[in-house]
Design a protein around this motif. Structure first.
Motif, PDB file in Angstrom:
ATOM      1  N   CYS A 195      39.539  16.547  42.557  1.00 38.63           N
ATOM      2  CA  CYS A 195      38.159  16.289  42.997  1.00 38.63           C
ATOM      3  C   CYS A 195      38.118  15.088  43.939  1.00 38.63           C
ATOM      4  O   CYS A 195      37.129  14.332  43.962  1.00 38.63           O
ATOM      5  CB  CYS A 195      37.252  16.029  41.790  1.00 38.63           C
ATOM      6  SG  CYS A 195      37.107  17.431  40.682  1.00 38.63           S
ATOM      7  N   ALA A 196      39.207  14.904  44.704  1.00 42.06           N
ATOM      8  CA  ALA A 196      39.240  13.758  45.619  1.00 42.06           C
ATOM      9  C   ALA A 196      39.302  14.237  47.063  1.00 42.06           C
ATOM     10  O   ALA A 196      38.281  14.317  47.741  1.00 42.06           O
ATOM     11  CB  ALA A 196      40.419  12.858  45.288  1.00 42.06           C
ATOM     12  N   MET A 197      40.504  14.600  47.508  1.00 39.66           N
ATOM     13  CA  MET A 197      40.623  14.994  48.919  1.00 39.66           C
ATOM     14  C   MET A 197      41.509  16.228  49.077  1.00 39.66           C
ATOM     15  O   MET A 197      42.107  16.688  48.113  1.00 39.66           O
ATOM     16  CB  MET A 197      41.165  13.817  49.734  1.00 39.66           C
ATOM     17  CG  MET A 197      42.592  13.486  49.525  1.00 39.66           C
ATOM     18  SD  MET A 197      42.920  12.672  47.959  1.00 39.66           S
ATOM     19  CE  MET A 197      44.593  12.179  48.224  1.00 39.66           C
TER      20      MET A 197
ATOM     21  N   THR B 231      27.529  21.369  42.454  1.00 40.28           N
ATOM     22  CA  THR B 231      28.958  21.630  42.703  1.00 40.28           C
ATOM     23  C   THR B 231      29.743  21.416  41.413  1.00 40.28           C
ATOM     24  O   THR B 231      30.583  22.241  41.032  1.00 40.28           O
ATOM     25  CB  THR B 231      29.499  20.691  43.805  1.00 40.28           C
ATOM     26  OG1 THR B 231      28.713  20.871  44.978  1.00 40.28           O
ATOM     27  CG2 THR B 231      30.958  20.987  44.118  1.00 40.28           C
TER      28      THR B 231
ATOM     29  N   ASP C 153      41.569   7.366  40.053  1.00 35.38           N
ATOM     30  CA  ASP C 153      40.748   7.195  41.255  1.00 35.38           C
ATOM     31  C   ASP C 153      41.277   5.967  41.988  1.00 35.38           C
ATOM     32  O   ASP C 153      41.866   5.080  41.366  1.00 35.38           O
ATOM     33  CB  ASP C 153      39.274   6.987  40.880  1.00 35.38           C
ATOM     34  CG  ASP C 153      38.326   7.312  42.032  1.00 35.38           C
ATOM     35  OD1 ASP C 153      37.600   8.305  41.940  1.00 35.38           O
ATOM     36  OD2 ASP C 153      38.346   6.576  43.046  1.00 35.38           O
TER      37      ASP C 153
ATOM     38  N   ASN D  65      37.956  20.222  48.789  1.00 32.05           N
ATOM     39  CA  ASN D  65      38.096  21.257  49.815  1.00 32.05           C
ATOM     40  C   ASN D  65      39.536  21.298  50.313  1.00 32.05           C
ATOM     41  O   ASN D  65      40.213  20.277  50.340  1.00 32.05           O
ATOM     42  CB  ASN D  65      37.184  20.937  51.004  1.00 32.05           C
ATOM     43  CG  ASN D  65      35.747  21.333  50.737  1.00 32.05           C
ATOM     44  OD1 ASN D  65      35.473  22.443  50.275  1.00 32.05           O
ATOM     45  ND2 ASN D  65      34.828  20.435  51.013  1.00 32.05           N
TER      46      ASN D  65
ATOM     47  N   ASN E 130      35.170   3.330  39.420  1.00 36.35           N
ATOM     48  CA  ASN E 130      34.937   4.734  39.049  1.00 36.35           C
ATOM     49  C   ASN E 130      35.758   5.131  37.825  1.00 36.35           C
ATOM     50  O   ASN E 130      35.294   5.864  36.955  1.00 36.35           O
ATOM     51  CB  ASN E 130      35.264   5.664  40.227  1.00 36.35           C
ATOM     52  CG  ASN E 130      34.239   5.550  41.335  1.00 36.35           C
ATOM     53  OD1 ASN E 130      33.233   4.868  41.178  1.00 36.35           O
ATOM     54  ND2 ASN E 130      34.492   6.189  42.460  1.00 36.35           N
TER      55      ASN E 130
ATOM     56  N   GLN F 261      31.325  11.471  42.901  1.00 33.08           N
ATOM     57  CA  GLN F 261      30.087  12.205  42.595  1.00 33.08           C
ATOM     58  C   GLN F 261      30.351  13.474  41.791  1.00 33.08           C
ATOM     59  O   GLN F 261      29.773  13.674  40.732  1.00 33.08           O
ATOM     60  CB  GLN F 261      29.407  12.619  43.903  1.00 33.08           C
ATOM     61  CG  GLN F 261      29.253  11.505  44.888  1.00 33.08           C
ATOM     62  CD  GLN F 261      27.811  11.314  45.209  1.00 33.08           C
ATOM     63  OE1 GLN F 261      27.057  10.880  44.344  1.00 33.08           O
ATOM     64  NE2 GLN F 261      27.418  11.640  46.414  1.00 33.08           N
ATOM     65  N   VAL F 262      31.221  14.325  42.325  1.00 33.40           N
ATOM     66  CA  VAL F 262      31.476  15.606  41.648  1.00 33.40           C
ATOM     67  C   VAL F 262      32.378  15.409  40.431  1.00 33.40           C
ATOM     68  O   VAL F 262      32.099  15.923  39.346  1.00 33.40           O
ATOM     69  CB  VAL F 262      32.118  16.634  42.617  1.00 33.40           C
ATOM     70  CG1 VAL F 262      32.412  17.933  41.882  1.00 33.40           C
ATOM     71  CG2 VAL F 262      31.218  16.895  43.813  1.00 33.40           C
TER      72      VAL F 262
HETATM   73  P1  NAD Z   1      33.210  11.322  46.416  1.00 33.49           P
HETATM   74  O1  NAD Z   1      33.625  10.533  47.609  1.00 33.49           O
HETATM   75  O2  NAD Z   1      31.966  10.951  45.692  1.00 33.49           O
HETATM   76  O3  NAD Z   1      34.389  11.316  45.335  1.00 33.49           O
HETATM   77  C1  NAD Z   1      35.731  11.378  45.684  1.00 33.49           C
HETATM   78  C2  NAD Z   1      36.449  10.406  44.784  1.00 33.49           C
HETATM   79  O4  NAD Z   1      37.842  10.529  45.002  1.00 33.49           O
HETATM   80  C3  NAD Z   1      36.076   8.946  45.058  1.00 33.49           C
HETATM   81  O5  NAD Z   1      35.752   8.299  43.853  1.00 33.49           O
HETATM   82  C4  NAD Z   1      37.351   8.389  45.693  1.00 33.49           C
HETATM   83  O6  NAD Z   1      37.515   7.015  45.422  1.00 33.49           O
HETATM   84  C5  NAD Z   1      38.409   9.242  45.038  1.00 33.49           C
HETATM   85  N1  NAD Z   1      39.687   9.296  45.742  1.00 33.49           N
HETATM   86  C6  NAD Z   1      39.917   9.359  47.064  1.00 33.49           C
HETATM   87  N2  NAD Z   1      41.237   9.411  47.312  1.00 33.49           N
HETATM   88  C7  NAD Z   1      41.851   9.414  46.108  1.00 33.49           C
HETATM   89  C8  NAD Z   1      43.207   9.468  45.691  1.00 33.49           C
HETATM   90  N3  NAD Z   1      44.214   9.510  46.555  1.00 33.49           N
HETATM   91  N4  NAD Z   1      43.483   9.462  44.365  1.00 33.49           N
HETATM   92  C9  NAD Z   1      42.493   9.411  43.463  1.00 33.49           C
HETATM   93  N5  NAD Z   1      41.187   9.345  43.801  1.00 33.49           N
HETATM   94  C10 NAD Z   1      40.868   9.346  45.117  1.00 33.49           C
HETATM   95  O7  NAD Z   1      33.159  12.830  46.906  1.00 33.49           O
HETATM   96  P2  NAD Z   1      32.540  14.072  46.139  1.00 33.49           P
HETATM   97  O8  NAD Z   1      31.226  14.396  46.730  1.00 33.49           O
HETATM   98  O9  NAD Z   1      32.655  13.851  44.676  1.00 33.49           O
HETATM   99  O10 NAD Z   1      33.525  15.237  46.574  1.00 33.49           O
HETATM  100  C11 NAD Z   1      34.808  15.353  45.997  1.00 33.49           C
HETATM  101  C12 NAD Z   1      35.573  16.483  46.679  1.00 33.49           C
HETATM  102  O11 NAD Z   1      34.864  17.701  46.509  1.00 33.49           O
HETATM  103  C13 NAD Z   1      35.744  16.312  48.175  1.00 33.49           C
HETATM  104  O12 NAD Z   1      36.983  16.865  48.564  1.00 33.49           O
HETATM  105  C14 NAD Z   1      34.618  17.144  48.754  1.00 33.49           C
HETATM  106  O13 NAD Z   1      34.927  17.607  50.055  1.00 33.49           O
HETATM  107  C15 NAD Z   1      34.584  18.288  47.781  1.00 33.49           C
HETATM  108  N6  NAD Z   1      33.283  18.967  47.710  1.00 33.49           N
HETATM  109  C16 NAD Z   1      32.179  18.255  47.377  1.00 33.49           C
HETATM  110  C17 NAD Z   1      30.941  18.894  47.320  1.00 33.49           C
HETATM  111  C18 NAD Z   1      29.692  18.140  46.937  1.00 33.49           C
HETATM  112  O14 NAD Z   1      28.679  18.786  46.641  1.00 33.49           O
HETATM  113  N7  NAD Z   1      29.714  16.824  46.916  1.00 33.49           N
HETATM  114  C19 NAD Z   1      30.865  20.285  47.574  1.00 33.49           C
HETATM  115  C20 NAD Z   1      32.024  20.989  47.877  1.00 33.49           C
HETATM  116  C21 NAD Z   1      33.241  20.312  47.941  1.00 33.49           C
END
Ligand code: NAD
Length: 350
Positions: free
Chosen positions: A242-244, A155, A208, A266, A213, A188-189
């Motif tokens: 890349c959060a929510m 991703t 974050d 997303n 992180n 992660q991403v």
């Molecule tokens: P993750 O939970 O590993 O990372 C998300 C990060 O965002 C975390 O470190 C979290 O602490 C931080 N966060 C949450 N709320 C926050 C805020 N208000 N301000 C700042 N930071 C905040 O998730 P991920 O797997 O890295 O996915 C990130 C986004 O990408 C999500 O929206 C996920 O739906 C989307 N996504 C991920 C994948 C994938 O392969 N993992 C694929 C498609 C879409």
């Protein structure tokens, strides 16, 4: 709780409810469209306040998967599963075995994968009862290394490629050297994306809610830490959410200064009309379901086989898809979301 008159109902082919008294499983699987292939989509576990809330989510998310897979040129349809339950307190082996049985009952019309509240461990349990599950085992990653089922490196690579395409379109630049990028969420991403950007010579600002992180990105990549609320108003070239979801809304839009929004999260736009507003403001928006498709491509390759080089090339196709979307949007004077939707529909409605 009617399905056919539900506001999120969009000619879904099949909506199935699954219950197992012994394990307490309550789940819904929705198959939106399978014209291009079996419906693939994650299995989300969430403490929904009501059955209707779970139905709304599964209808909405399964539809989104049809569009995402079609745009990514995958032989897949769109589906999703939701388990009503708390992922922190409600997990058990029996629950996921029952869910595996539920998935299996659809005979491969729906293929499941990890999502919010589920991960590799849950996929492995489900795999005891069905082969229609992805992300349960080791495999070769796009860069040739070995990985468990986690698709997030793919991703992140896809988002990196997407940022290159957006920078070329909006700023007319072929390289990312010295490019200023603000990343919201270095999980992660986000962290993996930050590494690609750093390697390409970009300057990074990160935020974050998890301090650890942020520190990792600062110490390992030389990123600059900023407060959560300040990430929007930075004078940068790219804002990468890349959060929510819902992060682009009327309030944040006023603060945003970046000419490009391109990130992994997303459902970034709080409402559909914001796509037009971004266009009016000459902010190039890379539709989330186009740019973050690296994960679904990865999951698809796990099922269909194919070499690491083929997987990498397919992920790099995200750049071409975005280029097409950007060009058509400019030519037709429409938002990138409108064009991305149309492009997907042209493919899956054929
Ligand atoms: P993750 O939970 O590993 O990372 C998300 C990060 O965002 C975390 O470190 C979290 O602490 C931080 N966060 C949450 N709320 C926050 C805020 N208000 N301000 C700042 N930071 C905040 O998730 P991920 O797997 O890295 O996915 C990130 C986004 O990408 C999500 O929206 C996920 O739906 C989307 N996504 C991920 C994948 C994938 O392969 N993992 C694929 C498609 C879409």
């Amino acid at each position: 709780m009617s399905v056919f008159s539900h506001v999120e109902f969009d000619h879904h082919e099949q909506v199935v409810y699954g219950h197992d008294k012994a394990s307490g499983l309550k789940a819904i699987i929705a198959i939106h469209n399978s014209n291009l292939g079996p419906a693939l989509g994650g299995c989300r576990m969430w403490p929904y306040a009501s059955d209707d809330e779970a139905l709304r989510d599964v209808l909405r998310l399964s539809r989104g998967m049809t569009y995402k897979s079609a745009l990514a040129n995958l032989p897949l349809g769109g589906g999703k599963a939701v388990i009503i339950g708390d992922p922190h307190t409600g997990k058990s082996e029996a629950l996921f075995q029952a869910m595996g049985g539920f998935v299996n009952s659809l005979g491969g019309r729906y293929i499941t994968a990890a999502d919010s509240g589920t991960g590799v461990a849950e996929m492995q349990i489900m795999a005891e009862r069905t082969r229609h599950v992805s992300g349960a085992g080791q495999r070769e990653a796009f860069d040739g290394g070995m990985r468990n089922g986690d698709p997030s490196p793919s991703t992140a690579y896809g988002v990196f490629i997407g940022i290159q395409a957006a920078v070329k379109q909006r700023l007319g630049r072929d390289d990312l050297y010295g490019l200023k990028v603000a990343i919201q969420g270095v999980g992660q991403v986000g962290f993996s994306l930050a590494k690609h950007l750093k390697d390409a010579g970009a300057e990074l600002w990160v935020t974050d809610i998890v301090e650890l992180n942020v520190r990792r990105a600062v110490e390992q990549l030389g990123a600059r830490a900023v407060a959560q609320q300040d990430i929007f108003s930075l004078d940068v070239d790219v804002f990468a959410p890349c959060a929510m979801g819902g992060i682009i809304n009327r309030q944040t839009l006023e603060a945003l200064r970046a000419p490009i929004i391109a990130g992994a999260a997303n459902n970034q736009l709080a409402d559909a009309e914001l796509a037009q507003e971004l266009r009016r403001r000459e902010c190039l928006y890379a539709p989330d379901y186009a740019i973050n498709a690296g994960g679904i491509i990865d999951v698809c390759y796990e099922r269909t086989g194919g070499s690491a080089a083929q997987l990498k090339a397919h992920i790099e196709g995200i750049g071409e898809t975005l280029h097409l979307i950007f060009q058509r949007a400019e030519l037709e004077g429409r938002s990138t979301v409108e064009i991305a939707d149309r492009l997907a529909e042209e493919r899956f409605r054929r």
